[in-house]
Write a protein that holds these residues in place. Structure first.
Motif, PDB file in Angstrom:
ATOM      1  N   ALA A  19      -1.993  -7.686   2.724  1.00  0.00           N
ATOM      2  CA  ALA A  19      -0.550  -7.477   2.696  1.00  0.00           C
ATOM      3  C   ALA A  19       0.218  -8.766   2.452  1.00  0.00           C
ATOM      4  N   THR A  20      -0.405  -9.904   2.720  1.00  0.00           N
ATOM      5  CA  THR A  20       0.315 -11.162   2.501  1.00  0.00           C
ATOM      6  C   THR A  20       0.422 -11.485   1.018  1.00  0.00           C
ATOM      7  N   LEU A  21      -0.295 -10.739   0.186  1.00  0.00           N
ATOM      8  CA  LEU A  21      -0.240 -10.994  -1.251  1.00  0.00           C
ATOM      9  C   LEU A  21       0.703 -10.036  -1.976  1.00  0.00           C
ATOM     10  N   ARG A  22       1.425  -9.256  -1.210  1.00  0.00           N
ATOM     11  CA  ARG A  22       2.371  -8.341  -1.851  1.00  0.00           C
ATOM     12  C   ARG A  22       3.563  -9.121  -2.389  1.00  0.00           C
ATOM     13  N   PHE A  23       4.255  -8.488  -3.321  1.00  0.00           N
ATOM     14  CA  PHE A  23       5.375  -9.171  -3.959  1.00  0.00           C
ATOM     15  C   PHE A  23       6.471  -9.515  -2.955  1.00  0.00           C
ATOM     16  N   LEU A  24       6.732  -8.553  -2.076  1.00  0.00           N
ATOM     17  CA  LEU A  24       7.872  -8.683  -1.180  1.00  0.00           C
ATOM     18  C   LEU A  24       7.440  -9.217   0.171  1.00  0.00           C
ATOM     19  N   GLN A  25       7.951 -10.363   0.534  1.00  0.00           N
ATOM     20  CA  GLN A  25       7.691 -10.945   1.843  1.00  0.00           C
ATOM     21  C   GLN A  25       9.046 -11.348   2.415  1.00  0.00           C
ATOM     22  N   SER A  26       9.455 -10.638   3.460  1.00  0.00           N
ATOM     23  CA  SER A  26      10.814 -10.849   3.962  1.00  0.00           C
ATOM     24  C   SER A  26      11.012 -12.250   4.527  1.00  0.00           C
ATOM     25  N   ASP A  27       9.907 -12.883   4.952  1.00  0.00           N
ATOM     26  CA  ASP A  27      10.056 -14.222   5.531  1.00  0.00           C
ATOM     27  C   ASP A  27       9.916 -15.320   4.477  1.00  0.00           C
ATOM     28  N   GLN A  28       9.739 -14.941   3.210  1.00  0.00           N
ATOM     29  CA  GLN A  28       9.612 -15.956   2.148  1.00  0.00           C
ATOM     30  C   GLN A  28      10.572 -15.623   1.010  1.00  0.00           C
ATOM     31  N   PRO A  29      11.850 -15.729   1.254  1.00  0.00           N
ATOM     32  CA  PRO A  29      12.805 -15.297   0.223  1.00  0.00           C
ATOM     33  C   PRO A  29      12.627 -16.024  -1.102  1.00  0.00           C
ATOM     34  N   LEU A  79      -2.589  -7.575 -10.389  1.00  0.00           N
ATOM     35  CA  LEU A  79      -1.782  -8.353  -9.446  1.00  0.00           C
ATOM     36  C   LEU A  79      -1.349  -7.482  -8.262  1.00  0.00           C
ATOM     37  N   TRP A  80      -0.909  -6.314  -8.595  1.00  0.00           N
ATOM     38  CA  TRP A  80      -0.458  -5.370  -7.580  1.00  0.00           C
ATOM     39  C   TRP A  80      -1.586  -5.029  -6.605  1.00  0.00           C
ATOM     40  N   ASN A  81      -2.731  -4.814  -7.149  1.00  0.00           N
ATOM     41  CA  ASN A  81      -3.843  -4.362  -6.326  1.00  0.00           C
ATOM     42  C   ASN A  81      -4.261  -5.384  -5.286  1.00  0.00           C
ATOM     43  N   ARG A  82      -3.972  -6.635  -5.559  1.00  0.00           N
ATOM     44  CA  ARG A  82      -4.318  -7.633  -4.556  1.00  0.00           C
ATOM     45  C   ARG A  82      -3.594  -7.355  -3.242  1.00  0.00           C
ATOM     46  N   GLY A  83      -2.389  -6.849  -3.360  1.00  0.00           N
ATOM     47  CA  GLY A  83      -1.593  -6.562  -2.177  1.00  0.00           C
ATOM     48  C   GLY A  83      -2.084  -5.361  -1.403  1.00  0.00           C
ATOM     49  N   LYS A  84      -3.007  -4.662  -1.997  1.00  0.00           N
ATOM     50  CA  LYS A  84      -3.547  -3.483  -1.343  1.00  0.00           C
ATOM     51  C   LYS A  84      -4.455  -3.883  -0.182  1.00  0.00           C
ATOM     52  N   ASP A  85      -5.306  -4.840  -0.450  1.00  0.00           N
ATOM     53  CA  ASP A  85      -6.245  -5.287   0.572  1.00  0.00           C
ATOM     54  C   ASP A  85      -5.581  -6.270   1.519  1.00  0.00           C
ATOM     55  N   PHE A 144      -1.717  -0.963 -27.630  1.00  0.00           N
ATOM     56  CA  PHE A 144      -2.836  -1.696 -27.039  1.00  0.00           C
ATOM     57  C   PHE A 144      -2.343  -2.895 -26.227  1.00  0.00           C
ATOM     58  N   PHE A 145      -1.321  -3.540 -26.741  1.00  0.00           N
ATOM     59  CA  PHE A 145      -0.763  -4.664 -25.999  1.00  0.00           C
ATOM     60  C   PHE A 145      -0.231  -4.197 -24.648  1.00  0.00           C
ATOM     61  N   LEU A 146       0.505  -3.108 -24.661  1.00  0.00           N
ATOM     62  CA  LEU A 146       1.091  -2.618 -23.414  1.00  0.00           C
ATOM     63  C   LEU A 146       0.010  -2.216 -22.417  1.00  0.00           C
ATOM     64  N   TYR A 147      -1.059  -1.683 -22.937  1.00  0.00           N
ATOM     65  CA  TYR A 147      -2.155  -1.313 -22.045  1.00  0.00           C
ATOM     66  C   TYR A 147      -2.732  -2.559 -21.369  1.00  0.00           C
ATOM     67  N   ASP A 148      -2.926  -3.597 -22.137  1.00  0.00           N
ATOM     68  CA  ASP A 148      -3.455  -4.843 -21.570  1.00  0.00           C
ATOM     69  C   ASP A 148      -2.475  -5.454 -20.574  1.00  0.00           C
ATOM     70  N   LEU A 149      -1.221  -5.409 -20.944  1.00  0.00           N
ATOM     71  CA  LEU A 149      -0.186  -5.941 -20.056  1.00  0.00           C
ATOM     72  C   LEU A 149      -0.178  -5.156 -18.742  1.00  0.00           C
ATOM     73  N   ALA A 150      -0.254  -3.843 -18.860  1.00  0.00           N
ATOM     74  CA  ALA A 150      -0.274  -3.010 -17.657  1.00  0.00           C
ATOM     75  C   ALA A 150      -1.484  -3.358 -16.793  1.00  0.00           C
ATOM     76  N   ALA A 151      -2.613  -3.588 -17.435  1.00  0.00           N
ATOM     77  CA  ALA A 151      -3.830  -3.925 -16.685  1.00  0.00           C
ATOM     78  C   ALA A 151      -3.629  -5.220 -15.901  1.00  0.00           C
ATOM     79  N   ASP A 152      -3.030  -6.220 -16.535  1.00  0.00           N
ATOM     80  CA  ASP A 152      -2.766  -7.484 -15.852  1.00  0.00           C
ATOM     81  C   ASP A 152      -1.854  -7.263 -14.645  1.00  0.00           C
ATOM     82  N   PHE A 153      -0.852  -6.436 -14.851  1.00  0.00           N
ATOM     83  CA  PHE A 153       0.094  -6.206 -13.763  1.00  0.00           C
ATOM     84  C   PHE A 153      -0.562  -5.428 -12.617  1.00  0.00           C
ATOM     85  N   HIS A 154      -1.288  -4.398 -12.952  1.00  0.00           N
ATOM     86  CA  HIS A 154      -1.941  -3.602 -11.900  1.00  0.00           C
ATOM     87  C   HIS A 154      -2.890  -4.466 -11.086  1.00  0.00           C
TER      88      HIS A 154
END
Length: 619
Positions: A576-586, A568-574, A556-566
RNA sequence: GCACCCUUAGCUCAGAUGGAUAGAGCAACAGCCUUCUAAGCUGUGGGUCGGUGGUUCGAAUCCACCAGGGUGCGCCA
């Protein structure tokens, strides 16, 4: 069917293991942020109430808040100490607020409700966990709660009468994950399998193997003719014994049969057949266990134990202690068996140790009951120096726990504690329809079938998505589904996404990223901090799950953790500036990568407890 | 008859030694997306925690009784 026989019969929850009492508080886990803040609160409390009794202090807890509006953590310190301090909770709370506000970790503290003190931490205290997690790796979350307590977890313990089937599977997974969990929580754990190879079932099995032997040497007997000669009839008609029959034929030719290839006297063949059959079945079971990812440290044989005189010895000892007598049991009221007749029996005074009735140790033919041998087995475990014994049992053995508890109490002079963890039945569904197990026909859903169908990892994870003592439905279709409602997929997917980001990062920023040394000050946003807060709860989750003997909490913990992570990830879907990887912001990217890497570490760590392999990418 | 277990949203289930307004997924409803960060996203509604009484500053949680469901109850393992 051994201790797992149970698994066929529906049986709701029975017995929940009582949380063990802690004689003395083990040292605080340094990577547990909640434990650290608890120390801070206790120190403040000691200033306010210098003579606070230790047992009151022990009840102080610092917990995650349910609602972020209440801050990050809350403590009940004021409320639990009010009585002893003879002060109103609100007053103590106010004093705590004074002491706690503006500390190294605490930004603000405020009194709330009936006497809670809500703590809002400095984000940097949460962020500081990331390098710790990355440095410690999967050791993050390990704790010293167990304080080296020697604990033996016995599970599966199926009769060696055939390959493992689905009924055995849950106990195997729960026991294995529980053992892993306890290990992570600082217990000294032994994983054990008890081979129930001494009873009538095994004799019946040997007869069945003997039939396959006769067939192998070309006996003219028909199955009906043979079955008529077998005491109790021919059981175990499964084809898995054919190979055993052939092996016997190859080794002994026709020597185990009469000259006209009929049934010889059991003295000629029974022991030989039994040995060979048990070995063959255990080889199968060990292979099943291996495929399921279960590796036990010790396999104990009931037969060997009895042969060594352990059962007689323990009965003698109990006799000397005055705990055994010849007596007559009352018939069960309301539902007396038809063939009931009062009979003097050798009884163990289990009622003196909390059981309902005294329990028989000898059958009418003079041989030991299963219970008698099991006392000897548990005495053996006690003699090996364990502090705690855990038996993972099928739920229909619920009624058995109290007597074995009584026995362990008697044997060990109450120095060893036995706990039963009961596993409920699993119903397999396919396409919404129950999959039937027909054991009599010799064909049933074997564990191996199940593993081939859905894979080890899905089996293990799914078996842990429910409390052990609750019935569960195992839907073959859902377990393979690639949607959020399938927790196996959802958690694996989160890990795969983490790995995918890290792979892409390695291309974008060649060279050593040294994430453990990353500056993470830029992680300020809600979704990031929410995720870090979740990571912060991993140590206490491990601890609580271990104390409660409930490995499902990890899932159950892992499921909740996965939900939190997803999330965060999903923000980058709409955007692109919210994605983890930004080449101009090392620099910012590196901070986010540290978070991603830490998330992956904790997911792996949790999956390791469950015995599930993490996937690097979804295929 | 006795013992033990269970009862939480329409469904499947979480709920930490008693803590604040009881949570999640599915289903329902309303929007959004048609993407390669694939295998959806956001929001809304939904509850007398089986019932009654008790203990407590505070109860889904502990106690008692009741209702409903389950399992076990000498020589099966």
């Amino acid at each position: 069917m051994g201790r797992n026989r149970a698994a066929h019969h529906p049986r709701p929850n029975n017995h929940r293991p009582a949380p063990p009492t802690r004689a003395n508080t083990p040292p605080m886990n340094p990577t547990d942020l909640y434990a650290r803040l608890r120390e801070t609160v206790l120190a403040a409390l000691a200033q306010i109430i210098p003579d606070l009794p230790a047992e009151i202090a022990a009840r102080v807890e610092v917990t995650p808040t349910r609602d972020q509006a209440h801050g990050d953590m809350a403590t009940n310190a004021a409320m639990v100490s009010a009585k002893a301090a003879r002060q109103a909770p609100a007053k103590i709370a106010a004093a705590l607020v004074q002491h706690l506000t503006g500390g190294p970790d605490i930004d603000t503290a405020e009194a709330a409700g009936p006497g809670f003190v809500n703590l809002r931490l400095r984000p940097k205290s949460f962020r500081a966990l990331l390098p710790q997690i990355l440095t410690n790796g999967e050791a993050y979350g390990a704790s010293t709660t167990g304080a080296g307590t020697k604990i033996n977890v016995e599970y599966v313990s199926a009769n060696p009468t055939g390959p493992m089937h689905i009924g055995h599977c849950r106990g195997a997974v729960v026991g294995d994950a529980l053992a892993n969990l306890l290990q992570k929580a600082g217990y000294d754990v032994t994983k054990e399998y008890y081979i129930n190879d001494a009873g009538a079932q095994v004799t019946a099995l040997a007869w069945a193997a003997y039939w396959r032997y006769l067939q192998a040497i070309g006996s003219p007997m028909t199955e009906t003719e043979f079955a008529a000669e077998v005491p109790g009839g021919l059981q175990y008609k499964g084809e898995y014994l054919i190979a055993v029959g052939q092996t016997l034929a190859a080794q002994y030719q026709a020597k185990l049969a009469t000259p006209d290839l009929g049934i010889a006297s059991p003295e000629v063949w029974l022991d030989i057949t039994k040995d060979l059959t048990i070995d063959a079945m255990m080889a199968e079971i060990r292979e099943d266990l291996r495929l399921l990812g279960v590796q036990q440290d010790i396999f104990s044989s009931e037969r060997k134990l009895v042969a060594a005189g352990a059962a007689d010895a323990i009965i003698e000892k109990l006799h000397a202690d005055g705990l055994i007598y010849e007596g007559v049991l009352e018939p069960p009221k309301g539902k007396t068996p038809d063939d009931w007749e009062p009979r003097p029996q050798t009884l163990f005074r289990s009622t003196e140790f909390g059981d309902d009735v005294d329990r028989p140790l000898r059958k009418s033919d003079g041989s030991n009951t299963y219970f008698a041998n099991d006392i000897a087995y548990h005495a053996d475990k006690v003699s090996r120096g364990y502090d705690v014994l855990i038996d993972v049992l099928g739920a229909d053995h619920g009624g058995y726990v109290s007597r074995i508890k009584a026995a362990v109490k008697a044997i060990s002079a109450d120095s060893v504690k036995l706990e039963g963890v009961l596993c409920q039945i699993v119903h397999i569904l396919k396409g919404g329809q129950p999959v039937k197990m027909s054991k009599r026909a010799g064909s049933y859903v074997t564990l191996r079938d199940l593993l081939e169908e859905v894979g080890k990892d899905a089996v293990r994870f799914t078996m842990l998505t429910r409390k052990a003592d609750a019935q569960m439905e195992f839907d073959l279709d859902q377990v393979l589904a690639t949607t959020r409602e399938n927790p196996v997929f959802y958690v694996q997917y989160a890990h795969a996404r983490c790995r995918s980001v890290l792979r892409a990062a390695a291309e974008m920023f060649p060279g050593d990223l040294d994430l453990a040394g990353a500056t993470v000050d830029t992680l300020k946003g809600d979704p990031e901090l929410t995720l870090i807060r979740r990571l912060a709860q991993w140590p206490r989750t491990v601890e609580a799950a271990a104390i409660a003997r409930e490995p499902h909490r990890i899932a159950f913990f892992l499921y909740d953790l996965a939900a939190d992570f997803h999330m965060l990830w999903n923000r980058g879907k709409d955007d692109a500036t919210l994605r983890f990887l930004q080449s101009d912001q090392p620099s910012e990217t590196r901070a986010r990568l540290a978070l991603v890497a830490a998330t992956a570490v904790v997911i792996r760590s949790g999956l390791a407890v469950m015995g599930v392999a993490p996937v690097e990418e979804m295929r």
